[in-house]
Design a protein around this motif. Structure first.
Motif, PDB file in Angstrom:
ATOM      1  N   ARG A  49      -3.531   3.240   5.042  1.00 26.66           N
ATOM      2  CA  ARG A  49      -3.402   3.096   3.601  1.00 26.66           C
ATOM      3  C   ARG A  49      -3.554   4.428   2.855  1.00 26.66           C
ATOM      4  O   ARG A  49      -3.469   4.456   1.626  1.00 26.66           O
ATOM      5  CB  ARG A  49      -4.436   2.089   3.088  1.00 26.66           C
ATOM      6  CG  ARG A  49      -4.195   0.684   3.625  1.00 26.66           C
ATOM      7  CD  ARG A  49      -5.213  -0.297   3.090  1.00 26.66           C
ATOM      8  NE  ARG A  49      -4.936  -1.652   3.570  1.00 26.66           N
ATOM      9  CZ  ARG A  49      -5.667  -2.730   3.273  1.00 26.66           C
ATOM     10  NH1 ARG A  49      -6.722  -2.583   2.464  1.00 26.66           N
ATOM     11  NH2 ARG A  49      -5.333  -3.917   3.744  1.00 26.66           N
ATOM     12  N   SER A  50      -3.816   5.490   3.571  1.00 25.83           N
ATOM     13  CA  SER A  50      -3.888   6.828   2.958  1.00 25.83           C
ATOM     14  C   SER A  50      -2.914   7.796   3.622  1.00 25.83           C
ATOM     15  O   SER A  50      -2.967   9.005   3.395  1.00 25.83           O
ATOM     16  CB  SER A  50      -5.312   7.385   3.048  1.00 25.83           C
ATOM     17  OG  SER A  50      -5.724   7.484   4.407  1.00 25.83           O
ATOM     18  N   THR A  82     -11.086   2.918   3.150  1.00 27.18           N
ATOM     19  CA  THR A  82     -10.026   1.979   3.525  1.00 27.18           C
ATOM     20  C   THR A  82      -9.443   2.381   4.871  1.00 27.18           C
ATOM     21  O   THR A  82      -9.879   3.352   5.498  1.00 27.18           O
ATOM     22  CB  THR A  82      -8.925   1.958   2.446  1.00 27.18           C
ATOM     23  OG1 THR A  82      -8.001   0.923   2.772  1.00 27.18           O
ATOM     24  CG2 THR A  82      -8.226   3.288   2.354  1.00 27.18           C
ATOM     25  N   MET A  96     -10.225   8.053   0.434  1.00 24.34           N
ATOM     26  CA  MET A  96      -9.509   6.882   0.934  1.00 24.34           C
ATOM     27  C   MET A  96      -9.705   6.709   2.438  1.00 24.34           C
ATOM     28  O   MET A  96      -9.727   5.579   2.940  1.00 24.34           O
ATOM     29  CB  MET A  96      -8.011   7.006   0.601  1.00 24.34           C
ATOM     30  CG  MET A  96      -7.704   6.933  -0.904  1.00 24.34           C
ATOM     31  SD  MET A  96      -5.931   7.021  -1.269  1.00 24.34           S
ATOM     32  CE  MET A  96      -5.368   5.470  -0.562  1.00 24.34           C
ATOM     33  N   TYR A 143      -7.548  11.896  -0.598  1.00 21.86           N
ATOM     34  CA  TYR A 143      -7.285  11.519   0.788  1.00 21.86           C
ATOM     35  C   TYR A 143      -8.586  11.353   1.568  1.00 21.86           C
ATOM     36  O   TYR A 143      -8.746  10.403   2.362  1.00 21.86           O
ATOM     37  CB  TYR A 143      -6.410  12.585   1.439  1.00 21.86           C
ATOM     38  CG  TYR A 143      -6.116  12.342   2.898  1.00 21.86           C
ATOM     39  CD1 TYR A 143      -5.275  11.311   3.297  1.00 21.86           C
ATOM     40  CD2 TYR A 143      -6.699  13.150   3.882  1.00 21.86           C
ATOM     41  CE1 TYR A 143      -5.007  11.088   4.640  1.00 21.86           C
ATOM     42  CE2 TYR A 143      -6.435  12.931   5.225  1.00 21.86           C
ATOM     43  CZ  TYR A 143      -5.590  11.899   5.593  1.00 21.86           C
ATOM     44  OH  TYR A 143      -5.330  11.678   6.926  1.00 21.86           O
ATOM     45  N   TRP A 164       0.809  -1.208   0.000  1.00 22.47           N
ATOM     46  CA  TRP A 164       0.000   0.000   0.000  1.00 22.47           C
ATOM     47  C   TRP A 164       0.853   1.273   0.000  1.00 22.47           C
ATOM     48  O   TRP A 164       0.438   2.295  -0.506  1.00 22.47           O
ATOM     49  CB  TRP A 164      -0.942   0.006   1.199  1.00 22.47           C
ATOM     50  CG  TRP A 164      -2.233  -0.672   0.885  1.00 22.47           C
ATOM     51  CD1 TRP A 164      -2.618  -1.915   1.251  1.00 22.47           C
ATOM     52  CD2 TRP A 164      -3.288  -0.107   0.108  1.00 22.47           C
ATOM     53  NE1 TRP A 164      -3.865  -2.207   0.751  1.00 22.47           N
ATOM     54  CE2 TRP A 164      -4.309  -1.082   0.040  1.00 22.47           C
ATOM     55  CE3 TRP A 164      -3.488   1.105  -0.552  1.00 22.47           C
ATOM     56  CZ2 TRP A 164      -5.500  -0.873  -0.646  1.00 22.47           C
ATOM     57  CZ3 TRP A 164      -4.680   1.308  -1.233  1.00 22.47           C
ATOM     58  CH2 TRP A 164      -5.667   0.332  -1.276  1.00 22.47           C
ATOM     59  N   GLN A 224       0.338   4.136  -2.703  1.00 21.45           N
ATOM     60  CA  GLN A 224       0.102   5.551  -2.400  1.00 21.45           C
ATOM     61  C   GLN A 224       1.073   6.455  -3.163  1.00 21.45           C
ATOM     62  O   GLN A 224       0.688   7.544  -3.627  1.00 21.45           O
ATOM     63  CB  GLN A 224       0.237   5.794  -0.900  1.00 21.45           C
ATOM     64  CG  GLN A 224      -0.855   5.124  -0.073  1.00 21.45           C
ATOM     65  CD  GLN A 224      -0.665   5.354   1.406  1.00 21.45           C
ATOM     66  OE1 GLN A 224      -0.845   6.465   1.901  1.00 21.45           O
ATOM     67  NE2 GLN A 224      -0.303   4.290   2.126  1.00 21.45           N
TER      68      GLN A 224
END
Length: 446
Positions: free
Chosen positions: A108-109, A104, A100, A97, A33, A37
């Motif tokens: 992960r962001s 999630t 996400m 952002y 991830w 990103q």
């Protein structure tokens, strides 16, 4: 350079920073991830670049059509047009952002949020730094704030602060580190910008105050500038760790030496303060000093700017205005009397000549009819003419003296022509003593 024995060495700190950078690079290059990103951020950069290409021309045309807008708005539009790509990236990264974060896990962001925060900080710094007019200082301040914002977002500030604090040199009991120098520079830059903004605001307010005389306005503006920038200098010295009380004796000795070397400069500064306090000369006055005739454009700390009729600007030291004889044509009022001399033939009635001359002077635009009308007097009987003096008053000496005299002379000429008044010129009779005809007429001696 000295360093604290308890702190790690500079080499060890540099190796530690390089190790953290290597670990960070490996973390980004590992599939997962984090790498996704990074790819998202790169995609947002490409998208922002494409958006700028598509909209730059339209934004430029729209900016050119904003006629009548204030200058500060037009400058802001220019800055926005130059940073369209960064603006698009900030908007896109925050939008991604936010999405996400909802769909999630927050981890992960995380990198997208860091990129959005960094881009936003860079954008804000780019606009705020425009308040600094000095180009070099603005560039240093911008890069310094960008570096700090980047380190803060990457959580590397503590390591960098420790490293900068360890790089220092010792002067007796005084220890100056790179960190203190950097802090002092940023503090002085911020205070200088604030001082400039406050000075401009105070200048506008003081110049619009009609209750104060022009000279007192200049004095108040100079006092505000000296006070604010003096605070900036003292604050910068203290930020470096200098004890100002310990410099009192040294500064006194240095001041005596500088006083002898800068005697003329100090004399001009004191003379300028005296001129402002006694209000003998103020902006807009018309003065004569030697061969210089003009009006005062501005009062400086060292000199006075005098603009003449031919467009030349003389910078006259303040000391000369105190020690020399100065003619201030508008000290108490702007009334100025001018005299011109002329002659008329003995065959012309002097009563008529005086009346015609007065009416001719009144016909000129700048000559006053009230409260001081023109007068004409006989001043003597010359060899070829009766001599007269015509006196008249004006209120605008800054518009010139020679031109108004010339216009009055032209009016006299036209009036004398219309009233059959002649202006004589000297006549001489020349006799040749060795003329042969006169010698022949002489009787012979004997």
């Amino acid at each position: 350079m000295d360093q604290d024995p308890a702190s790690p060495g500079i080499a060890e700190q540099i190796l530690a920073l390089l190790g953290e950078g290597r670990d960070l690079a490996e973390m980004f290059l590992t599939p997962g991830w984090r790498q996704n990103q990074i790819l998202i951020v790169l995609g947002l950069i490409v998208l922002a670049w494409l958006m700028r290409k598509l909209t730059a021309a339209r934004v430029q045309d729209w900016t050119r059509d904003r006629e009548g807008w204030p200058k500060y708005r037009l400058r802001m539009l220019v800055q926005i047009r130059h940073r369209l790509m960064l603006i698009y990236f900030v908007a896109g990264s925050w939008a991604v952002y936010a999405v996400m974060r909802q769909v999630t896990w927050p981890s992960r962001s995380y990198l997208v949020g860091i990129a959005a925060t960094l881009a936003t900080a860079w954008l804000v710094i780019a606009f705020v730094s425009r308040l600094v007019q000095n180009r070099s200082l603005r560039r240093l301040l911008t890069w310094g704030l960008w570096i700090y914002a980047t380190l803060y977002a990457l959580e590397l500030t503590d390591d960098v602060v420790t490293f900068l604090g360890s790089v220092a040199f010792q002067m007796g009991d005084l220890r100056i580190s790179m960190l203190s120098v950097l802090k002092a520079f940023l503090l002085v830059a911020a205070l200088t910008t604030m001082a400039r903004l406050l000075t401009q605001s105070a200048t506008r307010n003081l110049q619009s105050n009609e209750d104060m005389s022009p000279s007192m306005r200049v004095l108040a503006i100079k006092a505000v500038q000296v006070t604010l920038y003096g605070i900036v200098v003292v604050t910068g010295i203290r930020a470096l760790g200098f004890d100002l009380s310990g410099l009192a004796l040294v500064s006194g000795a240095i001041g005596v030496g500088i006083g002898f070397g800068l005697q003329k400069v100090v004399s001009n500064l004191v003379s300028g303060i005296i001129i402002l306090l006694d209000r003998s000369i103020k902006p807009g006055d018309v003065i004569s000093l030697g061969d210089t005739f003009g009006w005062i454009d501005s009062l400086g700390a060292r000199y006075v700017s005098v603009v003449t009729r031919d467009g030349k600007e003389y910078l006259i030291p303040n000391e000369d205005l105190i020690t020399s004889q100065v003619v201030n044509w508008s000290y108490t009022n702007k009334l100025v009397r001018l005299d011109i001399d002329f002659g008329a033939a003995y065959g012309s009635d002097p009563h008529k000549v005086r009346a015609v001359a007065i009416e001719a002077a009144k016909s000129v635009n700048r000559v006053l009819s009230q409260p001081n009308p023109p007068v004409c007097h006989i001043t003597g009987f010359g060899d070829s003419s009766v001599d007269y003096t015509l006196r008249f008053w004006i209120t605008d000496p800054a518009d010139g003296l020679s031109n108004i005299r010339g216009n009055v002379f032209l009016a006299l000429w036209d009036a004398f022509q219309a009233n059959d008044i002649s202006i004589p010129f000297p006549q001489r009779e020349v006799r040749h003593l060795n003329d042969p005809t006169r010698l022949a007429e002489r009787p012979a001696d004997g």
